[in-house]
Enzyme design. Structure first.
Site, PDB file in Angstrom:
ATOM      1  CB  SER A 130      -9.302  -0.036   3.722  1.00 18.20           C
ATOM      2  OG  SER A 130      -9.955  -1.149   3.165  1.00 18.20           O
ATOM      3  NE  ARG A 181      -3.659  -2.475   0.289  1.00 14.25           N
ATOM      4  CZ  ARG A 181      -3.377  -3.689  -0.199  1.00 14.25           C
ATOM      5  NH1 ARG A 181      -2.257  -3.880  -0.888  1.00 14.25           N
ATOM      6  NH2 ARG A 181      -4.201  -4.691  -0.005  1.00 14.25           N
ATOM      7  CD  GLU A 227      -5.479   0.928   2.499  1.00 14.72           C
ATOM      8  OE1 GLU A 227      -6.315   0.788   1.593  1.00 14.72           O
ATOM      9  OE2 GLU A 227      -5.134   0.009   3.259  1.00 14.72           O
TER      10      GLU A 227
END
Length: 292
Positions: free
Chosen positions: A211, A162, A282
């Site tokens: 998320s 990520r 994130e």
């Protein structure tokens, strides 16, 4: 300027969570030349730049953003298949990329059905789901800056979980995927299964930014950790932690970015106190905001 630049554009209507204040400047370049022109325009004025794609995975300060905010369109959102390659503009929605790949009998992008963003956003954060990510399918990306434009390989982009080494001011203009031949019927079956799985476990019919936190290495997933912290249904103002999946924040009506940030801070505090885990967000924060 051949590309129109507007001042004070409300970003709440350009984000999937539906919060955030105005952008100092906002533009929607349709070609590479227009994108490069917009980047030079911002540089000449000492103005930072941020691309927001479809507005997922981003949380904008309620006071707004002192930047040129870009949303790519036109040829910068087009998609075409050539042999085993899929060529996409940085602003191309993942759903469109997957459709084009499926029609061309190219597999590998199926996991992206769970990611409601763009090709460029996928590169920016090395987005992933269901055991795959952008680094597994990316051949190269064309990155534009005020100083120039050039192709970068996955290694040069520094892709990891990520994460990429790209920073605001570097805009992914085009993406080249390396895919593999696969029967269209197989692609359809896999995508149908993944979509059903996503709908069963995530609040797909609610306004979220996606998320919230990265899954911590060697631990339970972030959602499970937060569920064990008793956070499902926890609310601040108009924002609530999803009852369906604790790693999602929903706009339950009238939410502000401040409400969302309050939830993120409480989630981090509880995860730290109960499990000794420092959760890393994130979601990309735009403006003078932070999660402590």
């Amino acid at each position: 300027m051949t590309v129109a630049v507007s001042a004070g554009v409300a970003l709440a209507r350009h984000t999937t969570i539906g919060t955030g204040g105005p952008a100092a400047a906002f533009a929607q370049p349709q070609t590479l030349a227009e994108l490069e022109e917009a980047l030079r325009w911002a540089a000449e004025r000492g103005l930072g730049v941020a691309a927001i794609g479809l507005g997922s995975n981003v949380l904008v300060a309620d006071d707004g953003v002192d930047r040129l905010v870009l949303r790519l369109g036109g040829e910068l959102a087009a998609v075409a298949a050539e042999g085993d390659r899929l060529l996409a503009g940085g602003g191309a929605p993942n759903a469109v990329c997957l459709h084009r790949a499926r029609s061309a009998g190219l597999g590998g992008l199926e996991f992206a059905c769970a990611i409601p963003g763009t090709a460029g956003g996928g590169v920016w954060m090395n987005a992933g789901a269901y055991g795959s990510d952008w680094s597994a399918i990316l051949a190269r990306a064309l990155v534009a800056t005020a100083e120039g434009t050039g192709w970068l390989t996955p290694a040069e982009l520094g892709l990891s979980y990520r994460h990429s080494e790209l920073r605001h001011g570097q805009v992914v203009a085009r993406v080249e995927y390396r895919l593999a031949p696969r029967p269209e019927a197989e692609i359809r079956r896999e995508v149908a299964g993944l979509v059903a799985r996503r709908k069963a476990t995530q609040p797909t019919n609610r306004r979220t930014f996606g998320s919230v936190f990265k899954n911590p290495p060697g631990q339970l997933g972030a959602g499970r950790l937060l569920e064990l912290c008793g956070l499902k249904g926890y609310r601040r103002g108009g924002a609530v932690i999803s009852e369906k999946h604790a790693n999602f924040v929903e706009n339950a009506g009238g939410a502000t970015t401040a409400d969302c940030l309050a939830l993120l801070r409480e989630a981090r505090r509880r995860a730290r106190e109960r499990f000794g885990v420092e959760l890393e967000h994130e979601v990309v924060l735009l403006g003078d905001i932070a999660v402590t």
